[in-house]
Design an enzyme around this catalytic site. Structure first.
Site, PDB file in Angstrom:
ATOM      1  N   ASP A 193      40.843  33.932  35.038  1.00 46.61           N
ATOM      2  CA  ASP A 193      40.338  34.623  35.097  1.00 46.61           C
ATOM      3  C   ASP A 193      41.468  34.924  35.902  1.00 46.61           C
ATOM      4  O   ASP A 193      41.880  35.250  37.196  1.00 46.61           O
ATOM      5  CB  ASP A 193      39.490  35.011  36.276  1.00 46.61           C
ATOM      6  CG  ASP A 193      38.518  36.418  36.382  1.00 46.61           C
ATOM      7  OD1 ASP A 193      39.348  37.479  36.581  1.00 46.61           O
ATOM      8  OD2 ASP A 193      37.211  36.725  36.555  1.00 46.61           O
ATOM      9  N   HIS A 194      42.713  36.650  35.478  1.00 44.67           N
ATOM     10  CA  HIS A 194      43.712  36.343  36.407  1.00 44.67           C
ATOM     11  C   HIS A 194      43.650  37.348  37.301  1.00 44.67           C
ATOM     12  O   HIS A 194      44.725  37.184  38.563  1.00 44.67           O
ATOM     13  CB  HIS A 194      44.600  37.418  35.343  1.00 44.67           C
ATOM     14  CG  HIS A 194      44.334  38.979  35.133  1.00 44.67           C
ATOM     15  ND1 HIS A 194      43.430  39.492  34.441  1.00 44.67           N
ATOM     16  CD2 HIS A 194      44.919  39.655  35.620  1.00 44.67           C
ATOM     17  CE1 HIS A 194      43.475  41.232  34.739  1.00 44.67           C
ATOM     18  NE2 HIS A 194      44.194  41.035  34.982  1.00 44.67           N
ATOM     19  N   HIS A 256      36.240  39.684  35.827  1.00 45.91           N
ATOM     20  CA  HIS A 256      36.952  40.097  37.439  1.00 45.91           C
ATOM     21  C   HIS A 256      36.253  41.082  38.982  1.00 45.91           C
ATOM     22  O   HIS A 256      36.645  40.660  39.455  1.00 45.91           O
ATOM     23  CB  HIS A 256      37.776  40.954  37.125  1.00 45.91           C
ATOM     24  CG  HIS A 256      38.577  40.773  35.671  1.00 45.91           C
ATOM     25  ND1 HIS A 256      39.518  39.246  35.250  1.00 45.91           N
ATOM     26  CD2 HIS A 256      39.595  42.024  34.973  1.00 45.91           C
ATOM     27  CE1 HIS A 256      40.183  39.439  33.758  1.00 45.91           C
ATOM     28  NE2 HIS A 256      40.088  40.787  33.865  1.00 45.91           N
TER      29      HIS A 256
HETATM   30  C1  BG6 Z   1      41.466  42.437  31.377  1.00 44.83           C
HETATM   31  C2  BG6 Z   1      40.915  43.084  30.417  1.00 44.83           C
HETATM   32  O1  BG6 Z   1      41.343  41.031  31.341  1.00 44.83           O
HETATM   33  O2  BG6 Z   1      41.801  43.060  32.406  1.00 44.83           O
HETATM   34  C3  BG6 Z   1      41.752  44.880  29.653  1.00 44.83           C
HETATM   35  O3  BG6 Z   1      41.108  42.645  29.210  1.00 44.83           O
HETATM   36  C4  BG6 Z   1      42.003  45.837  31.563  1.00 44.83           C
HETATM   37  O4  BG6 Z   1      41.084  46.079  29.376  1.00 44.83           O
HETATM   38  C5  BG6 Z   1      43.143  44.453  32.768  1.00 44.83           C
HETATM   39  O5  BG6 Z   1      43.216  46.245  31.182  1.00 44.83           O
HETATM   40  C6  BG6 Z   1      42.989  45.174  34.136  1.00 44.83           C
HETATM   41  O6  BG6 Z   1      43.941  44.264  34.818  1.00 44.83           O
HETATM   42  P1  BG6 Z   1      45.040  44.838  35.502  1.00 44.83           P
HETATM   43  O7  BG6 Z   1      45.861  42.921  36.113  1.00 44.83           O
HETATM   44  O8  BG6 Z   1      45.976  45.969  34.848  1.00 44.83           O
HETATM   45  O9  BG6 Z   1      43.719  44.913  36.554  1.00 44.83           O
END
Ligand code: BG6
Length: 504
Positions: A193-194, A256
């Site tokens: 989960d980045h 997230h």
């Molecule tokens: C991803 C989603 O997990 O997270 C995307 O699939 C989204 O749709 C992205 O744009 C948002 O990540 P960040 O790090 O740009 O907030």
């Protein structure tokens, strides 16, 4: 320039010699995120002394051609301009294995490449398999790794990194966990989960548990509501296939945003080990009240973006985007009101909202305290008194801001809100590493603290499943909001009387 004492301690931890294998090596994620992250780790000297990369993908191509593609991706997407010597050093050890993911021959070829790296190194190397493919291939690859005996390595550690989405329903997530855990042990599995790799998300734990002043207030007696926003200005781009099947709830809230909620609501862990931290997060997820079918229309809102403007340009509505099926009922905006039904949080609304094509990109957590019980000053100006609010901004300007009431200078007692600000970039004079840099290193080090455990992912789906099901039973068309706006007016309906959404 004088040395900034706050930048001390920014160094990274050592990592054991590793070969990283990326399945889906020519895909979007690999090009935009994984390869640039590897370059930046190399730039910082944070990769292991012996590090090899193997790309696996369907298309037939020579090692050199894959290396050239990696170079191109790094030049285009790296957060830092590449240093030629570092780039060359990284690319030297890159190999490519072509083939379809269900073909046994791919895995025997892969095994040979891995063995050859070890022969040249003269020592065993840890192995990390990164599944960056479409999710339908996850079980196939895992089972092939198992049957080709690549899931264990007598002389080294083997780790499996799995990208999102981890299932699209509770049942699918359970089934995927079952198939993965039939081959790998849980301690070998790293579900990405980045958001957990973002510095500011980790800082929330430091903020809560390293500062004595907040913890006494961190409960239902002092906190009135919590509002978590993940707004994006971009549309769905070229991801219609994925996005139309997912929608905002599954794309961002299930993973997230529930993780962010857990960081706000969790109890202090006994220690910051992977198991203790994740135990506490699971307890929060389990305490979230699962809405019944009758409650869902009152606690959830979904909508779709219509035409409007983004960055000054006219942009099409969701239904006009390339690849979106006619009359699609997929939501590009979702908002929920959740309650964490435990001793600490009972009765405190947690508002979550996310959407594409909103006014701007902003991810923040706003914690609003209860109003003061009594105002001694009764002059007109006291009307300006607002409850304290603590805002943790995750992006774009990472920092913490505390809203206080202050007297406007002069003879009258007029109060207005002022902000006390801490900005990450200014304090540490250092650019935060990309989430994937941290996560790839942690997976190679075997530290699972910033990854989602099997029971955590299932608990997340337990919350989202009933909402997805209820929404799919409702007829369309969905409410719409103008691109570039604050979102649908329907979102107001979720709020308790007196509450309001923060401006995006
Ligand atoms: C991803 C989603 O997990 O997270 C995307 O699939 C989204 O749709 C992205 O744009 C948002 O990540 P960040 O790090 O740009 O907030």
């Amino acid at each position: 320039m004088p040395e900034n004492p706050l930048t001390k301690g920014l160094e990274r931890m050592p990592v054991a010699p590793t070969t990283l294998v990326i399945f889906g090596a020519t895909g979007d994620l690999a090009r935009r995120k994984l390869l640039p992250a590897l370059y930046n780790l190399a730039h910082d000297g944070a990769l292991p002394e012996r590090f090899h990369l193997v790309g696996v993908s369907r298309k037939e191509k020579a090692h050199e051609d894959y290396r050239a593609e990696c170079e191109q991706a790094i030049r285009r997407f790296s957060r830092r301009k590449p240093d030629e010597a570092v780039l060359k050093g990284l690319l030297e050890n890159v190999k490519y294995v072509p083939g379809t993911f269900d073909d046994d021959a791919v895995y025997s070829e892969l095994g040979k490449v891995l063995d050859e790296f070890e022969r040249l190194a003269g020592e065993p190397l840890n192995r990390a398999f990164y599944l960056s493919t479409a999710p339908t291939f996850f079980p196939v690859i895992v089972e092939e790794l198992g049957s080709s005996e690549l899931a264990q390595h007598e002389q080294g550690e083997v780790r499996l990194i799995v990208e999102k989405p981890f299932g699209t329903t509770l049942q699918e997530a359970r089934e995927l966990n079952r198939r993965v855990l039939a081959i790998f042990e849980e301690h070998q599995v790293f579900r990405i989960d980045h958001y957990l790799g973002k510095e500011t998300v980790q800082n929330m734990m430091a903020f809560r548990f390293a500062n004595g002043m907040f913890e006494p207030l961190w409960n239902r007696n002092y906190i009135d509501s919590v509002q978590i926003t993940a707004a994006e200005d971009l549309g769905i781009g070229s991801r219609a296939d994925y996005y139309d099947a997912a929608g905002a709830l599954r794309d961002l809230i299930q993973n997230h945003m529930l993780q962010l909620l857990c960081h706000v609501a969790m109890e202090p862990p006994v220690s910051f080990t992977a198991e203790e931290v994740r135990n506490e997060k699971v307890k929060v997820l389990q305490a979230i009240l699962k809405p019944t079918a009758v409650e869902i229309p009152e606690m959830s809102v979904r909508a779709q973006y219509g035409r409007g403007h983004s960055g000054g340009d006219a942009v099409p509505g969701y239904l006009e985007e390339e690849g979106v099926p006619e009359g699609s009922n997929t939501e590009t905006y979702a908002a929920l009101r959740l309650e964490v039904d435990n001793w600490r949080w009972a009765g405190v609304p947690f508002y979550l909202r996310t959407g594409k094509r909103l006014g701007r990109k902003i991810t923040e957590i706003a914690v609003t305290l209860k109003p003061v019980p009594h105002l001694a000053f009764s002059q007109d100006g006291s009307l300006g008194v607002q409850p304290n609010q603590l805002v943790l901004t995750l992006q774009p300007n990472e920092g913490v801001s505390l809203r206080l009431g202050a007297k406007i200078p002069g003879t009258r007692m007029i109060i207005r809100p002022v902000n006390m600000e801490f900005l990450y970039g200014t304090a540490f004079l250092s650019q935060s590493p990309e989430a994937y840099e941290r996560l790839i290193t942690d997976a190679m080090r075997g530290d699972a603290t910033l990854f989602t455990r099997n029971d955590e992912v299932e608990a997340q789906w337990q919350i989202c499943d009933p909402i997805v099901a209820a929404w799919s039973d409702q007829p369309g068309p969905l409410p719409s909001y103008e691109s570039g706006s604050q979102g649908p007016k329907e979102a107001e309906g979720l709020l308790r009387e007196g509450d309001s959404w923060r401006a995006i």
